[in-house]
Write an enzyme that holds these catalytic residues in place. Structure first.
Site, PDB file in Angstrom:
ATOM      1  N   GLY A 131     -95.395 -46.214-117.653  1.00 19.79           N
ATOM      2  CA  GLY A 131     -96.273 -47.148-116.939  1.00 19.79           C
ATOM      3  C   GLY A 131     -96.541 -48.404-117.757  1.00 19.79           C
ATOM      4  O   GLY A 131     -96.112 -48.518-118.910  1.00 19.79           O
ATOM      5  N   VAL A 136     -99.414 -49.877-119.067  1.00 19.96           N
ATOM      6  CA  VAL A 136    -100.245 -49.772-120.277  1.00 19.96           C
ATOM      7  C   VAL A 136     -99.621 -48.784-121.268  1.00 19.96           C
ATOM      8  O   VAL A 136     -99.560 -49.059-122.471  1.00 19.96           O
ATOM      9  CB  VAL A 136    -101.690 -49.353-119.901  1.00 19.96           C
ATOM     10  CG1 VAL A 136    -102.518 -49.088-121.148  1.00 19.96           C
ATOM     11  CG2 VAL A 136    -102.342 -50.440-119.046  1.00 19.96           C
ATOM     12  N   LEU A 179     -98.951 -34.169-114.686  1.00 21.33           N
ATOM     13  CA  LEU A 179    -100.414 -34.195-114.661  1.00 21.33           C
ATOM     14  C   LEU A 179    -100.985 -33.806-113.302  1.00 21.33           C
ATOM     15  O   LEU A 179    -102.200 -33.632-113.172  1.00 21.33           O
ATOM     16  CB  LEU A 179    -100.917 -35.581-115.082  1.00 21.33           C
ATOM     17  CG  LEU A 179    -100.567 -35.952-116.533  1.00 21.33           C
ATOM     18  CD1 LEU A 179    -100.959 -37.397-116.822  1.00 21.33           C
ATOM     19  CD2 LEU A 179    -101.239 -35.016-117.525  1.00 21.33           C
ATOM     20  N   TYR A 186    -108.475 -44.439-119.619  1.00 20.86           N
ATOM     21  CA  TYR A 186    -108.623 -45.736-118.932  1.00 20.86           C
ATOM     22  C   TYR A 186    -109.154 -45.510-117.523  1.00 20.86           C
ATOM     23  O   TYR A 186    -108.750 -44.565-116.823  1.00 20.86           O
ATOM     24  CB  TYR A 186    -107.276 -46.471-118.880  1.00 20.86           C
ATOM     25  CG  TYR A 186    -106.771 -46.765-120.273  1.00 20.86           C
ATOM     26  CD1 TYR A 186    -107.129 -47.940-120.926  1.00 20.86           C
ATOM     27  CD2 TYR A 186    -106.001 -45.828-120.962  1.00 20.86           C
ATOM     28  CE1 TYR A 186    -106.725 -48.183-122.227  1.00 20.86           C
ATOM     29  CE2 TYR A 186    -105.591 -46.059-122.268  1.00 20.86           C
ATOM     30  CZ  TYR A 186    -105.958 -47.238-122.883  1.00 20.86           C
ATOM     31  OH  TYR A 186    -105.571 -47.465-124.186  1.00 20.86           O
ATOM     32  N   THR A 200    -111.315 -47.944-114.116  1.00 18.49           N
ATOM     33  CA  THR A 200    -111.044 -49.088-113.243  1.00 18.49           C
ATOM     34  C   THR A 200    -112.306 -49.786-112.742  1.00 18.49           C
ATOM     35  O   THR A 200    -113.364 -49.163-112.602  1.00 18.49           O
ATOM     36  CB  THR A 200    -110.220 -48.586-112.020  1.00 18.49           C
ATOM     37  OG1 THR A 200    -110.120 -49.628-111.066  1.00 18.49           O
ATOM     38  CG2 THR A 200    -110.882 -47.395-111.353  1.00 18.49           C
ATOM     39  N   ASP A 201    -112.147 -51.055-112.416  1.00 17.96           N
ATOM     40  CA  ASP A 201    -113.189 -51.832-111.715  1.00 17.96           C
ATOM     41  C   ASP A 201    -113.506 -51.221-110.344  1.00 17.96           C
ATOM     42  O   ASP A 201    -114.581 -51.455-109.800  1.00 17.96           O
ATOM     43  CB  ASP A 201    -112.702 -53.277-111.532  1.00 17.96           C
ATOM     44  CG  ASP A 201    -111.298 -53.360-110.932  1.00 17.96           C
ATOM     45  OD1 ASP A 201    -110.426 -52.581-111.373  1.00 17.96           O
ATOM     46  OD2 ASP A 201    -111.061 -54.182-110.034  1.00 17.96           O
ATOM     47  N   TYR A 254    -108.949 -43.843-104.404  1.00 13.33           N
ATOM     48  CA  TYR A 254    -108.551 -44.082-105.798  1.00 13.33           C
ATOM     49  C   TYR A 254    -109.781 -44.231-106.693  1.00 13.33           C
ATOM     50  O   TYR A 254    -109.892 -43.590-107.745  1.00 13.33           O
ATOM     51  CB  TYR A 254    -107.670 -45.332-105.858  1.00 13.33           C
ATOM     52  CG  TYR A 254    -107.404 -45.867-107.246  1.00 13.33           C
ATOM     53  CD1 TYR A 254    -106.508 -45.233-108.101  1.00 13.33           C
ATOM     54  CD2 TYR A 254    -108.048 -47.018-107.698  1.00 13.33           C
ATOM     55  CE1 TYR A 254    -106.266 -45.737-109.374  1.00 13.33           C
ATOM     56  CE2 TYR A 254    -107.811 -47.530-108.958  1.00 13.33           C
ATOM     57  CZ  TYR A 254    -106.921 -46.892-109.791  1.00 13.33           C
ATOM     58  OH  TYR A 254    -106.685 -47.383-111.061  1.00 13.33           O
ATOM     59  N   LYS A 293    -110.988 -41.801-109.768  1.00 17.53           N
ATOM     60  CA  LYS A 293    -111.122 -42.324-111.141  1.00 17.53           C
ATOM     61  C   LYS A 293    -112.542 -42.096-111.661  1.00 17.53           C
ATOM     62  O   LYS A 293    -112.734 -41.774-112.833  1.00 17.53           O
ATOM     63  CB  LYS A 293    -110.755 -43.814-111.193  1.00 17.53           C
ATOM     64  CG  LYS A 293    -109.280 -44.128-110.932  1.00 17.53           C
ATOM     65  CD  LYS A 293    -108.341 -43.573-112.005  1.00 17.53           C
ATOM     66  CE  LYS A 293    -108.466 -44.289-113.328  1.00 17.53           C
ATOM     67  NZ  LYS A 293    -107.446 -43.788-114.308  1.00 17.53           N
TER      68      LYS A 293
HETATM   69  N1  LIG Z   1    -102.653 -51.167-112.362  1.00 15.59           N
HETATM   70  C1  LIG Z   1    -103.867 -51.730-112.191  1.00 15.59           C
HETATM   71  O1  LIG Z   1    -104.020 -52.797-111.573  1.00 15.59           O
HETATM   72  C2  LIG Z   1    -105.081 -51.063-112.788  1.00 15.59           C
HETATM   73  C3  LIG Z   1    -106.343 -51.620-112.538  1.00 15.59           C
HETATM   74  C4  LIG Z   1    -107.479 -51.010-113.094  1.00 15.59           C
HETATM   75  C5  LIG Z   1    -107.331 -49.876-113.873  1.00 15.59           C
HETATM   76  N2  LIG Z   1    -106.107 -49.339-114.086  1.00 15.59           N
HETATM   77  C6  LIG Z   1    -106.001 -48.120-114.889  1.00 15.59           C
HETATM   78  O2  LIG Z   1    -105.277 -48.448-116.066  1.00 15.59           O
HETATM   79  C7  LIG Z   1    -104.509 -47.309-116.484  1.00 15.59           C
HETATM   80  C8  LIG Z   1    -103.059 -47.720-116.670  1.00 15.59           C
HETATM   81  O3  LIG Z   1    -102.547 -48.194-115.425  1.00 15.59           O
HETATM   82  P1  LIG Z   1    -101.044 -48.753-115.289  1.00 15.59           P
HETATM   83  O4  LIG Z   1    -101.113 -49.966-114.446  1.00 15.59           O
HETATM   84  O5  LIG Z   1    -100.400 -48.782-116.641  1.00 15.59           O
HETATM   85  O6  LIG Z   1    -100.393 -47.581-114.417  1.00 15.59           O
HETATM   86  P2  LIG Z   1     -98.865 -47.462-113.929  1.00 15.59           P
HETATM   87  O7  LIG Z   1     -98.054 -48.602-114.417  1.00 15.59           O
HETATM   88  O8  LIG Z   1     -98.915 -47.183-112.464  1.00 15.59           O
HETATM   89  O9  LIG Z   1     -98.356 -46.165-114.692  1.00 15.59           O
HETATM   90  C9  LIG Z   1     -98.875 -44.907-114.367  1.00 15.59           C
HETATM   91  C10 LIG Z   1     -98.254 -43.899-115.310  1.00 15.59           C
HETATM   92  O10 LIG Z   1     -98.802 -42.608-114.966  1.00 15.59           O
HETATM   93  C11 LIG Z   1     -97.719 -41.712-114.847  1.00 15.59           C
HETATM   94  N3  LIG Z   1     -98.001 -40.627-113.911  1.00 15.59           N
HETATM   95  C12 LIG Z   1     -98.439 -40.746-112.632  1.00 15.59           C
HETATM   96  N4  LIG Z   1     -98.513 -39.526-112.087  1.00 15.59           N
HETATM   97  C13 LIG Z   1     -98.128 -38.644-113.045  1.00 15.59           C
HETATM   98  C14 LIG Z   1     -97.994 -37.220-113.087  1.00 15.59           C
HETATM   99  N5  LIG Z   1     -98.247 -36.451-112.017  1.00 15.59           N
HETATM  100  N6  LIG Z   1     -97.583 -36.639-114.243  1.00 15.59           N
HETATM  101  C15 LIG Z   1     -97.306 -37.390-115.326  1.00 15.59           C
HETATM  102  N7  LIG Z   1     -97.396 -38.731-115.353  1.00 15.59           N
HETATM  103  C16 LIG Z   1     -97.808 -39.346-114.209  1.00 15.59           C
HETATM  104  C17 LIG Z   1     -96.559 -42.544-114.321  1.00 15.59           C
HETATM  105  O11 LIG Z   1     -95.356 -41.855-114.539  1.00 15.59           O
HETATM  106  P3  LIG Z   1     -94.070 -42.065-113.563  1.00 15.59           P
HETATM  107  O12 LIG Z   1     -93.374 -43.312-114.088  1.00 15.59           O
HETATM  108  O13 LIG Z   1     -93.271 -40.830-113.745  1.00 15.59           O
HETATM  109  O14 LIG Z   1     -94.605 -42.244-112.176  1.00 15.59           O
HETATM  110  C18 LIG Z   1     -96.728 -43.801-115.181  1.00 15.59           C
HETATM  111  O15 LIG Z   1     -96.164 -43.596-116.456  1.00 15.59           O
HETATM  112  C19 LIG Z   1    -104.748 -46.235-115.420  1.00 15.59           C
HETATM  113  O16 LIG Z   1    -105.780 -45.391-115.839  1.00 15.59           O
HETATM  114  C20 LIG Z   1    -105.219 -47.017-114.214  1.00 15.59           C
HETATM  115  O17 LIG Z   1    -106.040 -46.234-113.360  1.00 15.59           O
HETATM  116  C21 LIG Z   1    -104.974 -49.926-113.570  1.00 15.59           C
END
Ligand SMILES: NC(=O)c1ccc[n+]([C@@H]2O[C@H](COP(=O)([O-])OP(=O)(O)OC[C@H]3O[C@@H](n4cnc5c(N)ncnc54)[C@H](OP(=O)(O)O)[C@@H]3O)[C@@H](O)[C@H]2O)c1
Length: 301
Positions: free
Chosen positions: A10, A12, A36, A98, A100-101, A130, A134
């Site tokens: 992902g 981050v 997970l 981590y 979220t807003d 979502y 969270k």
């Molecule tokens: N993206 C945003 O705009 C945003 C905003 C606010 C907060 N956040 C928070 O910031 C953090 C990082 O977000 P991000 O944008 O880096 O997320 P991301 O790019 O969507 O990556 C999510 C990661 O979680 C993994 N994952 C999902 N389901 C899984 C499972 N069942 N088993 C194992 N791994 C799993 C995915 O693996 P796969 O590649 O195999 O799917 C991927 O590596 C999260 O906690 C998110 O809630 C994100």
């Protein structure tokens, strides 16, 4: 220090793996090593790898799809962090997580009716599945009794993956006009900003003479975003401007129109105000955070 990082495919997680890998021994399970959505597997996996710290950027992040898949979202975003926290407590190690807003409903206003950034202790009230999952993850970690840091962030983008920045760059090269929501506000935050801050804080933990005392002094929820705020429309304007400067547009930039969110309906309701106050994390850990325009320039360059 040996660190277990989830979700390194992902945005981050990838940035963390790149940066922390220079100084620390990493274990980076992918979905096939540690699913997970099956939280029952977590304790055995963590016990087998015996980390000194767990960092959990993995999450179910498909905000709209979560409306129709609440069970999987709950498993990954609430039950998995609960299992990670319980295991961290059993091993006497810390957990960085981590959030979220979207745990807020976005209705916060100042006395003049303008935008006010959310502080960590403002009341939560998620508007969508979502956000609810969270928030349940946060609450499970807090009640587990483990040593934890929870970083709430917003509007995450990076130079790869699925995100607003890359979508807008693609559309800018395909279309002559763009209509983007101009009545939702927040801080676009690059995965690099999140990784930079997390690394600085992990470095402080690694240097602490007594890690248990360090955790007692620092444990809690912190808001971690870039500084300043804009709308999706404002973010798009800056993307188009900076992309042109960096030669990333193959044609004339499209004409940009602002629209209300009511004209762009989505399955999940989003908060109007996603602004998070980052004073606490900056003061507590002595770190600086870039403004959102600067972080965008760094990413695009
Ligand atoms: N993206 C945003 O705009 C945003 C905003 C606010 C907060 N956040 C928070 O910031 C953090 C990082 O977000 P991000 O944008 O880096 O997320 P991301 O790019 O969507 O990556 C999510 C990661 O979680 C993994 N994952 C999902 N389901 C899984 C499972 N069942 N088993 C194992 N791994 C799993 C995915 O693996 P796969 O590649 O195999 O799917 C991927 O590596 C999260 O906690 C998110 O809630 C994100």
């Amino acid at each position: 220090m040996k660190i277990l990082i989830t979700g390194v495919s992902g945005q981050v997680g990838h940035a963390l793996q790149q940066q922390l890998g220079h100084s620390y021994q990493l274990t980076t399970p992918g979905r096939t090593d540690l699913d997970l959505s099956r939280p029952d597997q977590i304790r055995d996996y963590v016990f087998a790898t015996r980390p000194d710290l767990i960092i959990n950027p993995a999450a179910y992040t498909a905000v709209d799809k979560a409306e129709s898949e609440p069970e999987i979202a709950h498993a990954v975003n609430a039950l998995a962090p609960a299992a990670l926290a319980a295991t961290a407590r059993e091993l006497g190690i810390g957990l960085i997580h981590y959030s979220t807003d979207y745990v807020f409903d976005g209705s916060l206003r100042n006395a003049e009716g303008g935008l006010q950034a959310y502080q960590e202790n403002h009341a939560t009230n998620p508007l969508n599945v979502y956000g609810r999952t969270k928030l349940a993850g946060e609450q499970a970690i807090i009640t587990s009794g483990c040593q934890y840091l929870i970083f709430r962030t917003s509007w995450v983008y990076s130079r790869f993956g699925k995100n607003f920045l890359l979508t807008m760059l693609r559309l800018a090269n395909e279309r002559d006009e763009l209509r983007v929501v101009n009545d939702q506000w927040g801080a676009p935050t690059s995965s690099q900003t999140i990784s930079d801050a997390t690394t600085a804080i992990v470095d402080q933990l690694a240097l602490a003479s007594n890690p248990q005392v360090w955790w007692q002094q620092h444990q809690g929820i912190y808001h971690l975003t870039t500084t300043g705020h804009t709308s999706w429309h404002g973010f798009t304007g800056e993307i188009l401007h900076q992309a042109a400067l960096h030669g990333l547009l193959s044609k004339t930039a499209p004409v940009l129109h602002g629209i209300p969110a009511t004209e762009y309906p989505t399955p999940a309701i989003r908060p109007v105000n996603s602004c998070l106050d980052t004073t606490n994390i900056r003061q507590r850990f002595g770190i600086t955070l870039p403004n959102w325009q600067h972080a965008l320039a760094t990413c695009l360059s």
